[in-house]
Design an enzyme around this catalytic site. Structure first.
Site, PDB file in Angstrom:
ATOM      1  N   ARG A 319       0.837  -1.205   0.000  1.00  0.00           N
ATOM      2  CA  ARG A 319       0.000   0.000   0.000  1.00  0.00           C
ATOM      3  C   ARG A 319       0.874   1.259   0.000  1.00  0.00           C
ATOM      4  O   ARG A 319       0.517   2.261  -0.610  1.00  0.00           O
ATOM      5  CB  ARG A 319      -0.978  -0.011   1.181  1.00  0.00           C
ATOM      6  CG  ARG A 319      -2.099   0.999   1.036  1.00  0.00           C
ATOM      7  CD  ARG A 319      -3.169   0.842   2.111  1.00  0.00           C
ATOM      8  NE  ARG A 319      -4.249  -0.042   1.718  1.00  0.00           N
ATOM      9  CZ  ARG A 319      -5.303   0.309   0.970  1.00  0.00           C
ATOM     10  NH1 ARG A 319      -5.412   1.546   0.535  1.00  0.00           N
ATOM     11  NH2 ARG A 319      -6.237  -0.547   0.673  1.00  0.00           N
ATOM     12  N   GLU A 735     -10.169   5.460   7.159  1.00  0.00           N
ATOM     13  CA  GLU A 735      -8.744   5.769   7.206  1.00  0.00           C
ATOM     14  C   GLU A 735      -8.335   7.086   6.527  1.00  0.00           C
ATOM     15  O   GLU A 735      -7.436   7.766   7.013  1.00  0.00           O
ATOM     16  CB  GLU A 735      -7.948   4.631   6.556  1.00  0.00           C
ATOM     17  CG  GLU A 735      -8.044   3.313   7.291  1.00  0.00           C
ATOM     18  CD  GLU A 735      -7.523   2.172   6.433  1.00  0.00           C
ATOM     19  OE1 GLU A 735      -8.250   1.765   5.505  1.00  0.00           O
ATOM     20  OE2 GLU A 735      -6.401   1.719   6.672  1.00  0.00           O
TER      21      GLU A 735
HETATM   22  N1  MTE Z   1     -12.631   4.616  14.583  1.00  0.00           N
HETATM   23  C1  MTE Z   1     -12.656   4.282  15.889  1.00  0.00           C
HETATM   24  N2  MTE Z   1     -13.432   4.994  16.716  1.00  0.00           N
HETATM   25  N3  MTE Z   1     -11.903   3.250  16.373  1.00  0.00           N
HETATM   26  C2  MTE Z   1     -11.082   2.513  15.563  1.00  0.00           C
HETATM   27  O1  MTE Z   1     -10.429   1.588  16.024  1.00  0.00           O
HETATM   28  N4  MTE Z   1     -10.233   2.170  13.269  1.00  0.00           N
HETATM   29  C3  MTE Z   1      -9.980   2.794  11.969  1.00  0.00           C
HETATM   30  C4  MTE Z   1     -11.252   3.434  11.413  1.00  0.00           C
HETATM   31  N5  MTE Z   1     -11.868   4.249  12.416  1.00  0.00           N
HETATM   32  C5  MTE Z   1     -11.029   2.863  14.178  1.00  0.00           C
HETATM   33  C6  MTE Z   1     -11.859   3.922  13.724  1.00  0.00           C
HETATM   34  C7  MTE Z   1      -9.474   1.865  10.973  1.00  0.00           C
HETATM   35  S1  MTE Z   1      -7.842   1.483  10.996  1.00  0.00           S
HETATM   36  C8  MTE Z   1     -10.275   1.333  10.007  1.00  0.00           C
HETATM   37  S2  MTE Z   1      -9.650   0.329   8.800  1.00  0.00           S
HETATM   38  C9  MTE Z   1     -11.727   1.600   9.957  1.00  0.00           C
HETATM   39  O2  MTE Z   1     -12.151   2.412  11.036  1.00  0.00           O
HETATM   40  C10 MTE Z   1     -12.462   0.261   9.961  1.00  0.00           C
HETATM   41  O3  MTE Z   1     -13.818   0.391   9.996  1.00  0.00           O
HETATM   42  P1  MTE Z   1     -14.726   0.734   8.737  1.00  0.00           P
HETATM   43  O4  MTE Z   1     -14.361  -0.201   7.637  1.00  0.00           O
HETATM   44  O5  MTE Z   1     -16.091   0.502   9.248  1.00  0.00           O
HETATM   45  O6  MTE Z   1     -14.475   2.153   8.373  1.00  0.00           O
HETATM   46  N1  LUZ Z   2      -5.450  -4.876   5.377  1.00  0.00           N
HETATM   47  C1  LUZ Z   2      -5.124  -5.721   4.401  1.00  0.00           C
HETATM   48  C2  LUZ Z   2      -5.639  -3.571   5.133  1.00  0.00           C
HETATM   49  O1  LUZ Z   2      -4.958  -6.904   4.673  1.00  0.00           O
HETATM   50  N2  LUZ Z   2      -5.013  -5.275   3.156  1.00  0.00           N
HETATM   51  C3  LUZ Z   2      -5.183  -3.982   2.816  1.00  0.00           C
HETATM   52  O2  LUZ Z   2      -5.062  -3.600   1.648  1.00  0.00           O
HETATM   53  C4  LUZ Z   2      -5.499  -3.075   3.849  1.00  0.00           C
HETATM   54  N3  LUZ Z   2      -5.640  -1.772   3.603  1.00  0.00           N
HETATM   55  C5  LUZ Z   2      -5.916  -0.945   4.599  1.00  0.00           C
HETATM   56  C6  LUZ Z   2      -6.046  -1.447   5.870  1.00  0.00           C
HETATM   57  N4  LUZ Z   2      -5.925  -2.744   6.138  1.00  0.00           N
HETATM   58 MO1  MOS Z   3      -7.480  -0.396   9.440  1.00  0.00          MO
HETATM   59  S1  MOS Z   3      -5.428  -0.123   9.411  1.00  0.00           S
HETATM   60  O1  MOS Z   3      -7.517  -1.106   7.905  1.00  0.00           O
HETATM   61  O2  MOS Z   3      -7.544  -1.704  10.467  1.00  0.00           O
END
Ligand code: MTE
Ligand code: LUZ
Ligand code: MOS
Length: 788
Positions: A319, A735
Site C-alpha cells: 500500500r 482511514e
Molecule cells: N474509529 C474508531 N473509533 N476506532 C477505531 O479503532 N479504526 C480505523 C477506522 N476508524 C477505528 C476507527 C481503521 S484502521 C479502520 S480500517 C476503519 O475504522 C475500519 O472500519 P470501517 O471499515 O467501518 O471504516
Molecule cells: N489490510 C489488508 C488492510 O490486509 N489489506 C489492505 O489492503 C489493507 N488496507 C488498509 C487497511 N488494512
Molecule cells: Mo485499518 S489499518 O484497515 O484496520
C-alpha cells in the site's frame, strides 16, 4: 471543469446515535475485561523474553508452577497443533521456543486463580538466552541485507532516461517514525471450553475468522470446533487486525488444557512493549521535473521496519508503493521496496496501512521541489495533479493513469482544490504569513495545503468479500449479523440504518448483533475502511431476498390476483401497493401473516467487490474500486527559540460521496485527522539499545489531547453522486482523513523555509519540538556558512 457544490448538513435529529453511545458514557458497554466472571475462571498472563535477540538456552518454570495460586504453566511444547502462524507469510511462533525475535516476546503462559497471582508468579521464571546483538533500526538491517519477503517493484516508462532528460533534478530522503495504535482496550481474550474439546473465544479482534483459524491450528482442532465472538472493541485502529491472535491462543490453550474458562487482558505496558505498530519508513527519492515543478521522472526506494516477523508488513509495504503517487501523475517512475527485519515486535496495520508514510514522503518531496524552484508549493502540487490533459512524456495517452496502470475516474481533486483554496483564503494568508515571518524574531508561521487520494479495497483481492445474515421476526423487528466488527467507528449504526431503510422501518427495530463466526463464516478483517461497503451491501442483498418473498405475499394479500410485487413500497413501517389509496399493511403484521403462511423470513446475502485485481509480480492492475479524496489546509505557529509548535487552523474538504450517517462520518474525519496530527507532531517511539520501548505510557508517549486542536477547525464535504457503483453512492471514510494531517507536517516545513531561504529543510517526522529545534539550528548554521 465540473462544478462541485457542498453537501448540505442534514436537519438535526435525523440519524441515530452510535449504537453504544449511551452505554459508552454510562460505563455499561462491556469490553472483554467487563464480561461477567465465569465459574472457576482462570487469569492468564505470559512470561516474556528478557532480551530482544538470541537463542533460548534454558527455561526453568519450576518456581512459577509452585507459586501461590498458580494452576498451570504452558510452553510451546504444550500446543497440540502448530506453533507457527502469520496472515501472509507463516513465520511467527505463538510462543518462542528457540530464536528470540523481540524483547518481551511470549515464551510461556501462566494460568492462576487471580490476576495478581499470575502477575506475581511470572516474574519467578528463569529464562536463559544466548544473547546476540539486536538490530533495531531499519538502516542497520538494510545494510546487512536482512529482509522479510522479496523486493518488489512498480515501474512505468524509462525512469533513468526521464531523469536524464529533465531540466531539473533533486535527490532526497524522507524518514518517518512509527506510531502506537493506542487503543484504550488492550489486547484481550476470554476462552470457554465446550464439549469434546471445542472452544468458544471472545476476542477483542477486528478479525474473528482469523482468531477462529489460529486457535484451531494451534490447538489441533478443525475450524468447525472453534467459535469466535466479538461484540465490540475499545478501539483497534489496525492494531487488532492480526495481533489479537497470540492472546487468543494463550486463553484457548489454558481453557482446553484445564477445562476451565480463561481470560487474558494485557496490561497497557505489556501491550505497548510487545505489540506491533505503524512501520517506521525511509524513502529515498530522485526526481526530475520541469520549470513548473511538474515531475517527469521519479525513482523511489522504500524501506520499512517490519520487526521480527512478517505479520502484515508486505501488504502494508504494497500500500505504501501504491500511494507514492498520492494525487499526482508520475510519468516515468520506478518504485522499489523492501521490508527490513529487525528485533522489534512485528509491525502491523495502523489506520492508513502504509499510505500515510507514502503520502508524507511524496508531500515532503513536493515541498522540496517548490523550494528548489522558489515556487509556492500549492502551485507545484496543482501542476502535478492527475488530469485529463495529454501526457507529454510518452508514457500514457493522458495524465490520468497511476504508475500501476489504474485509470483515475470521476476525480474531484482539482475542483476541491479550487474551492478550498478560496474558502480558506489560502493566498491572502500566504501573504500575511510572509510579512509576519519577515517581522518576527521569535516566531515562525507556516501554511500548507495538501491533497489525499486513498485507494479503497483490500489490495489482496480475496479479502474483498463479505456475507450477511438477516433475520426478520414476527413482530417486525430485525437482527442483522455480518463479519464487520464494531471498534467505535460506527459500522453497526450505519448497517442498522441501511437495513431499516430497506424494509422501510424504524432503525430502532433493527439490531446489529455481536460478530460471530457461527453466523458469518470465512469473513475478512474489518479493515481497509471497507466494512460498510462490503458488509452493508451483503446485508442489502439479504434484505432484498426477504423483501422479494414478502412482496409477492403482500401483493397477493393487498391487491389480490394479478397485483405485481414490483409495485410494492416499504415505507414508514408499512407496506403499500403503488397507486392504492388504502393504507396498506403494517410491516409487523405482514411478517406475522407471512410466517403463518410458512414464508421464510431469514436470508443470507453475499457481496464481492467487482473489478478489483492486482498482480504483484508485474506491479500492475486495478487494485482499488474507487478512491476517497480530500484536501486539508493547515496553519502552524512555531516558537523559534524552543521549537514549540501549535496548530492554529485546519480546514478540511473531503469527497466521501453520499454519507450514510453524517455525524458518524464527520466524527471519523475529525478523529482520523487528530490521530494523524499526533503521528506527525508529538508521538515519538523511543527505544533503548536493548530494544526496550522507553516511551511506553501516556506520560512518555504523547498522543493529542483536546488542547492540541486548533480553535478554528472546519470540515466540509462535496456533494458527489458519481460513485454509484458503490453502496448508495457512498465512499469509505475510516482511514483517509488520517492522512490529511500530512498538511501539518508540511506546514512546519513551510514555516522553517523562512529560517534560511533557499535551503532544503531536512525535517523528519514527527516534527516534535526537539526535531524543530534541531532543524532550525542546522538551517542557521547553513545560513552562516553561506554568508561567510
Ligand atoms: N474509529 C474508531 N473509533 N476506532 C477505531 O479503532 N479504526 C480505523 C477506522 N476508524 C477505528 C476507527 C481503521 S484502521 C479502520 S480500517 C476503519 O475504522 C475500519 O472500519 P470501517 O471499515 O467501518 O471504516
Ligand atoms: N489490510 C489488508 C488492510 O490486509 N489489506 C489492505 O489492503 C489493507 N488496507 C488498509 C487497511 N488494512
Ligand atoms: Mo485499518 S489499518 O484497515 O484496520
Amino acid at each position: 471543469m465540473k462544478r462541485v457544490d457542498l453537501l448540505k448538513e442534514p436537519p438535526k435529529g435525523e440519524s441515530l446515535p452510535h449504537d453504544s453511545a449511551a452505554e459508552h458514557v454510562r460505563g455499561l458497554a462491556a469490553y472483554i475485561d467487563d464480561l461477567p466472571r465465569r465459574e472457576a475462571e482462570l487469569a492468564v498472563t505470559f512470561v516474556g523474553a528478557p532480551c530482544p535477540c538470541g537463542r533460548l538456552d534454558r527455561l526453568d518454570l519450576d518456581a512459577v508452577r509452585v507459586a501461590p495460586g498458580v494452576v498451570a504453566v504452558f510452553t510451546a511444547d504444550d500446543l497440540p497443533g502448530h506453533n507457527v502462524w502469520g496472515p501472509i507469510l507463516v513465520d511467527e511462533p505463538f510462543l518462542a521456543d528457540d530464536e528470540i525475535g523481540y524483547l518481551g516476546q511470549p515464551i510461556a503462559v501462566v494460568a492462576a486463580e487471580t490476576r495478581a497471582a499470575a502477575e506475581a508468579a511470572r516474574s519467578l521464571a528463569k529464562v536463559e538466552v544466548v544473547e546476540e546483538k539486536p538490530i533495531l533500526h531499519l538502516d542497520e538491517a538494510d545494510e546487512r541485507g536482512d529482509y522479510l519477503g522479496f523486493e518488489r517493484f512498480i515501474r512505468r516508462g524509462d525512469m533513468e532516461k526521464g531523469l536524464g532528460a529533465a531540466a531539473h533534478r533533486l535527490d532526497g530522503e524522507f524518514w518517518c517514525n512509527g506510531q502506537e495504535q493506542f487503543y484504550l482496550e488492550s489486547q484481550a481474550a476470554l476462552a470457554e471450553p465446550r464439549e469434546r474439546g471445542e472452544v468458544t473465544v471472545y476476542s477483542s479482534t477486528q478479525n474473528p475468522t482469523e482468531i477462529q483459524k489460529v486457535v484451531a491450528e494451534a490447538l489441533g482442532l478443525g475450524q468447525h470446533q472453534v467459535i469466535c465472538i466479538t461484540q465490540r472493541m475499545g478501539g483497534a485502529f489496525g492494531g487488532k487486525e492480526t495481533q489479537a491472535a497470540i492472546p487468543a491462543v494463550m486463553a484457548a490453550l489454558v481453557a482446553q488444557n484445564t477445562g476451565r474458562p480463561a481470560r487474558v487482558v494485557y496490561g497497557k505496558d505489556d501491550d505497548m512493549q510487545v505489540t506491533g505498530k505503524r512501520h517506521e519508513t525511509r524513502v529515498r527519492y530522485r526526481l526530475g521535473f520541469d520549470e513548473q515543478g511538474r515531475i517527469e521522472a521519479a525513482d523511489f526506494e522504500v524501506r520499512s521496519n517490519g520487526g521480527a516477523y512478517a505479520d502484515l508488513s508486505t501488504a502494508v509495504l504494497e500500500r505504501t508503493m501504491l500511494h507514492l503517487d498520492n494525487a499526482y501523475y508520475l510519468p516515468h517512475v520506478q518504485i522499489g521496496a523492501r521490508v527490513c527485519r529487525t528485533n522489534l515486535p512485528p509491525n502491523t496495520a495502523f489506520r492508513g496501512f502504509g499510505g500515510p508514510q507514502a503520502m508524507a514522503a511524496v508531500e515532503h518531496a513536493m515541498e522540496e521541489v517548490a523550494l528548489a524552484l522558489e515556487l509556492d508549493p500549492l502551485d507545484v502540487r496543482r501542476a502535478n495533479l492527475y488530469g485529463d490533459e495529454a501526457d507529454a512524456t510518452g508514457c500514457e495517452e493522458q495524465r490520468n493513469v497511476t504508475p500501476y496502470g489504474q485509470t483515475i475516474e470521476d476525480d474531484f481533486v482539482p475542483e476541491m482544490m479550487e474551492r478550498l483554496e478560496q474558502s480558506s483564503e489560502y493566498r491572502a494568508r500566504r501573504d500575511e504569513i510572509a510579512v509576519f515571518n519577515e517581522g518576527s524574531k521569535t516566531h515562525l508561521r507556516g501554511l500548507s495545503m495538501v491533497p489525499v487520494k486513498f485507494g479503497i479495497s483490500f489490495t489482496n483481492k480475496t479479502l474483498n468479500q463479505g456475507n450477511a445474515l438477516v433475520n426478520v421476526y414476527t413482530d417486525g423487528t430485525v437482527q442483522v449479523s455480518t463479519g464487520a466488527t464494531e471498534m467505535g467507528q460506527g459500522v453497526n449504526v450505519k448497517i442498522a440504518q441501511i437495513v431499516a431503510e430497506e424494509f422501510g422501518i424504524d432503525p430502532r427495530h433493527v439490531i446489529v448483533m455481536p460478530t460471530s463466526t457461527e453466523k458469518n463464516n470465512n469473513t475478512s478483517p474489518t479493515a481497509a475502511s471497507a466494512s460498510t461497503d462490503i458488509n452493508g451491501t451483503a446485508a442489502v442483498r439479504a434484505c432484498g431476498k426477504i423483501r422479494g418473498r414478502l412482496a409477492s405475499f403482500a401483493a397477493e394479500q393487498l391487491g389480490g390476483e394479478g397485483a405485481s410485487s414490483t409495485d410494492l413500497r416499504f415505507e414508514g413501517g408499512r407496506v403499500f401497493l403503488e397507486g392504492e389509496s388504502a393504507s396498506g399493511v403494517e410491516f409487523a403484521e405482514l411478517t406475522r401473516r407471512a410466517h403463518v403462511e410458512r414464508i421464510d423470513l431469514g436470508a443470507r446475502g453475499f457481496y464481492a467487490t467487482p473489478g478489483v485485481d492486482f498482480d504483484r509480480e508485474t506491479g500492475q492492475g486495478t487494485p482499488f474500486f474507487y478512491y476517497t479524496t480530500g484536501w486539508c489546509v493547515a496553519e502552524v505557529l512555531i516558537d523559534r527559540l524552543i521549537g514549540e509548535l501549535s496548530v492554529e487552523r485546519l480546514d478540511v474538504l473531503m469527497d466521501i460521496g453520499q454519507p450514510i450517517h453524517w455525524e458518524i462520518e464527520r466524527g471519523q474525519v475529525i478523529g482520523g485527522l487528530v490521530q494523524g496530527l499526533g503521528w506527525v507532531t508529538t508521538e515519538e517511539l523511543v527505544y533503548g539499545d536493548d530494544g526496550r520501548l522507553l516511551s511506553d505510557s501516556p506520560t512518555t508517549y504523547k498522543i493529542p489531547n483536546v488542547s492540541d486542536l486548533p480553535e478554528r477547525l472546519t470540515v466540509e464535504f462535496v456533494n458527489n453522486r458519481a460513485n454509484w457503483k458503490n453502496l448508495r453512492s457512498t465512499k469509505a471514510v475510516g482511514e483517509p482523513p488520517l492522512m490529511l494531517a500530512v498538511s501539518v507536517f508540511t506546514a512546519v516545513k513551510d514555516a522553517l523555509r523562512a529560517v534560511a531561504p533557499g535551503e532544503q529543510v531536512p525535517l523528519r517526522l514527527p516534527a516534535t519540538h526537539e526535531e524543530i529545534v534541531r532543524v532550525i539550528e542546522q538551517l542557521e548554521t547553513a545560513k552562516v556558512g553561506v554568508g561567510s
